[in-house]
Design an enzyme around this catalytic site. Structure first.
Site, PDB file in Angstrom:
ATOM      1  N   ARG A   1       4.804 -11.138 -19.728  1.00  0.00           N
ATOM      2  CA  ARG A   1       4.730 -11.281 -18.273  1.00  0.00           C
ATOM      3  C   ARG A   1       6.107 -11.352 -17.624  1.00  0.00           C
ATOM      4  O   ARG A   1       6.293 -10.949 -16.479  1.00  0.00           O
ATOM      5  CB  ARG A   1       3.914 -12.547 -17.942  1.00  0.00           C
ATOM      6  CG  ARG A   1       4.161 -13.108 -16.543  1.00  0.00           C
ATOM      7  CD  ARG A   1       3.083 -14.036 -16.076  1.00  0.00           C
ATOM      8  NE  ARG A   1       2.856 -15.198 -16.927  1.00  0.00           N
ATOM      9  CZ  ARG A   1       3.728 -16.213 -17.084  1.00  0.00           C
ATOM     10  NH1 ARG A   1       4.913 -16.201 -16.502  1.00  0.00           N
ATOM     11  NH2 ARG A   1       3.412 -17.240 -17.850  1.00  0.00           N
TER      12      ARG A   1
ATOM     13  N   TYR B   1       1.363  -1.602   7.250  1.00  0.00           N
ATOM     14  CA  TYR B   1       0.185  -1.380   6.409  1.00  0.00           C
ATOM     15  C   TYR B   1      -0.808  -2.530   6.685  1.00  0.00           C
ATOM     16  O   TYR B   1      -0.481  -3.690   6.436  1.00  0.00           O
ATOM     17  CB  TYR B   1       0.649  -1.363   4.951  1.00  0.00           C
ATOM     18  CG  TYR B   1      -0.431  -1.303   3.926  1.00  0.00           C
ATOM     19  CD1 TYR B   1      -1.279  -0.195   3.831  1.00  0.00           C
ATOM     20  CD2 TYR B   1      -0.602  -2.339   3.010  1.00  0.00           C
ATOM     21  CE1 TYR B   1      -2.261  -0.138   2.868  1.00  0.00           C
ATOM     22  CE2 TYR B   1      -1.588  -2.281   2.039  1.00  0.00           C
ATOM     23  CZ  TYR B   1      -2.413  -1.174   1.979  1.00  0.00           C
ATOM     24  OH  TYR B   1      -3.387  -1.126   1.029  1.00  0.00           O
TER      25      TYR B   1
ATOM     26  N   ASP C   1       9.316  -1.032   3.819  1.00  0.00           N
ATOM     27  CA  ASP C   1       8.245  -0.442   3.013  1.00  0.00           C
ATOM     28  C   ASP C   1       8.505   1.060   3.011  1.00  0.00           C
ATOM     29  O   ASP C   1       8.355   1.736   4.032  1.00  0.00           O
ATOM     30  CB  ASP C   1       6.866  -0.773   3.615  1.00  0.00           C
ATOM     31  CG  ASP C   1       5.711  -0.220   2.762  1.00  0.00           C
ATOM     32  OD1 ASP C   1       5.900   0.816   2.091  1.00  0.00           O
ATOM     33  OD2 ASP C   1       4.613  -0.818   2.793  1.00  0.00           O
TER      34      ASP C   1
ATOM     35  N   LYS D   1       0.691   5.402  -4.865  1.00  0.00           N
ATOM     36  CA  LYS D   1       0.611   6.609  -4.036  1.00  0.00           C
ATOM     37  C   LYS D   1       1.317   7.778  -4.732  1.00  0.00           C
ATOM     38  O   LYS D   1       0.837   8.261  -5.730  1.00  0.00           O
ATOM     39  CB  LYS D   1       1.173   6.303  -2.651  1.00  0.00           C
ATOM     40  CG  LYS D   1       0.614   4.999  -2.036  1.00  0.00           C
ATOM     41  CD  LYS D   1      -0.855   5.111  -1.697  1.00  0.00           C
ATOM     42  CE  LYS D   1      -1.535   3.791  -1.333  1.00  0.00           C
ATOM     43  NZ  LYS D   1      -0.892   2.951  -0.353  1.00  0.00           N
TER      44      LYS D   1
END
Ligand SMILES: *Cc1c(COP(=O)(O)O)cnc(C)c1O
Length: 395
Positions: free
Chosen positions: A56, A109, A181, A206
């Site tokens: 992690r 967003y 972003d 994306k």
């Protein structure tokens, strides 16, 4: 070779984030599924410089992916996250504290608006939204306790292009962290860090992934002072990304250039077609000369991606449904950046406040976002043509 910044971007896209010499000459990095990582001895366990400690916290695949993304965005270092939205929330939490004020672009967003209104505000951080076209006028909104100016350019749904260099300058003058972003450009069409931004983040779901089969995000920073609180917050929150998703993202990088070319060529043909349609009241695409921020886009960006939104003429609900439901090649679905075309309705009223969106579909029309994939564009246009026929039949 992966370190050689002298090569052109297309060449580097073929090499970034991989080192065949480290694993028997195998071209792509192996997917080492990781939680436990064994230490050579107790000294290694207690040595703070041991590279990988626990899956992690960082592992060979995250190092490869983060290295590649830092290179793509021309940054210092990166932190990988399980989604684009967690990249956003991580960045905001890393650079703010109770009592701070943060400025967030109105054309954000929409799920990040939810995070800001529900979570940031719960922790005593005051959120203020601003007009995406504000430019240097952002200086008037800056307060003593402003900690972050958050941008997204072009914006979601209607793609307003922000003057990032101008806003970054205001942030620098006030000692404020600037965050962009950069999902629309995906580090390929634009690199905000080259314009002085502190942080560039994106949804790799994306264009980086490109095949609608992963959820992944990344935050890239300009220097070590920005990296330290970001990495520490990610560790504290247990934020990490799956190794297979990062593998697919690295694979996506190899074809980013060819895919973006095809996405944008097809989008341009669709835009040309839509410009001749009376049913379309407005087209939102940064390449159009009347688009909000078109000149800035021409100055700062390398080209178009594969997205375009349309405002349908005011119509009945029945006509709207007839148009959308008759399309065969534009199924309704969230996300974008894949090889396949999609359509997503945009509920503008609920996601704008600094520049309120008025009206409804019967008085002002409905915004529909089209993601243009790699299908033959003559088929895509014929499909839209059929949609408009159904629209009229139901009107
Ligand atoms: C999709 C999207 C995100 C969120 O990405 P996920 O990977 O779906 O969490 C963030 N920013 C923008 C602009 C997006 O379009």
């Amino acid at each position: 070779m992966a370190d050689d910044k002298d090569y052109k971007l297309k060449t580097r896209l073929a090499h970034m984030g991989r080192a065949p010499e480290d694993y028997y000459g195998v071209v792509n990095p192996p997917i080492a599924r990781t939680s436990t990582i064994l230490y050579e001895d107790l000294a290694a366990y207690t040595d703070p410089n041991t590279e990988f400690r626990y899956g992690r916290m960082g592992n060979p695949m995250s190092a490869a992916f983060e290295g590649a993304m830092a290179e793509l965005e021309c940054g210092h270092k990166a932190v990988s996250t399980g989604s684009g939205l967690s990249a956003i929330s991580l960045a905001l939490l890393s650079y703010s504290k109770a009592g701070d004020h943060v400025l967030i672009v109105d054309s954000n967003y929409p799920p990040m608006r939810g995070f800001s209104d529900q979570t940031l505000s719960r922790f005593g951080i005051e959120v203020e939204y601003y007009d995406p076209m504000i430019g240097t006028g952002i200086a008037d909104l800056v307060r003593e306790n402003t900690a972050i100016i958050y941008m997204e350019s072009p914006g979601s749904a209607t793609f307003e292009v922000q003057d990032v260099p101008a806003i970054v300058q205001v942030a620098k003058n006030g000692g404020i962290v600037s965050i962009v972003d950069n999902s629309w450009a995906s580090g390929y069409l634009y690199q905000p860090l080259l314009n002085g931004a502190d942080v560039s983040l994106m949804s790799c779901t994306k264009y980086i992934g490109g095949h609608s089969d992963i959820n992944l995000g990344v935050v890239v920073v300009a220097n070590e002072d920005l990296y330290k609180p970001l990495k520490q917050t990610a560790l504290d929150m247990g934020i990490c990304a799956g190794v297979e998703d990062m593998y697919y993202a690295l694979r996506g990088l190899r074809t980013l250039d060819v895919r973006m070319k095809r996405n944008s060529e097809n989008a341009q043909a669709v835009i040309d077609y839509l410009q001749g349609r009376d049913e379309v009241a407005k087209i939102y695409a940064p390449c159009l000369s009347n688009h909000a921020g078109h000149e800035v886009w021409k100055r700062d960006f390398k080209g178009m991606n594969g997205m375009v939104s349309i405002l349908l003429q005011p119509c009945t609900k029945a006509a709207l449904h007839a148009f959308v439901d008759s399309l065969k090649l534009f199924p309704v679905g969230s996300s974008w950046g894949g090889y396949e075309s999609l359509l997503q309705p945009q509920y503008m009223k609920s996601c704008r406040s600094a520049v309120p969106w008025s009206g409804d579909i019967e008085t002002e029309g409905m915004v529909l976002r089209l993601q243009i994939g790699f299908e033959d564009v003559t088929d895509l246009i014929a499909d839209l043509e059929g949609g408009f026929a159904a629209f009229h039949a139901a009107s």
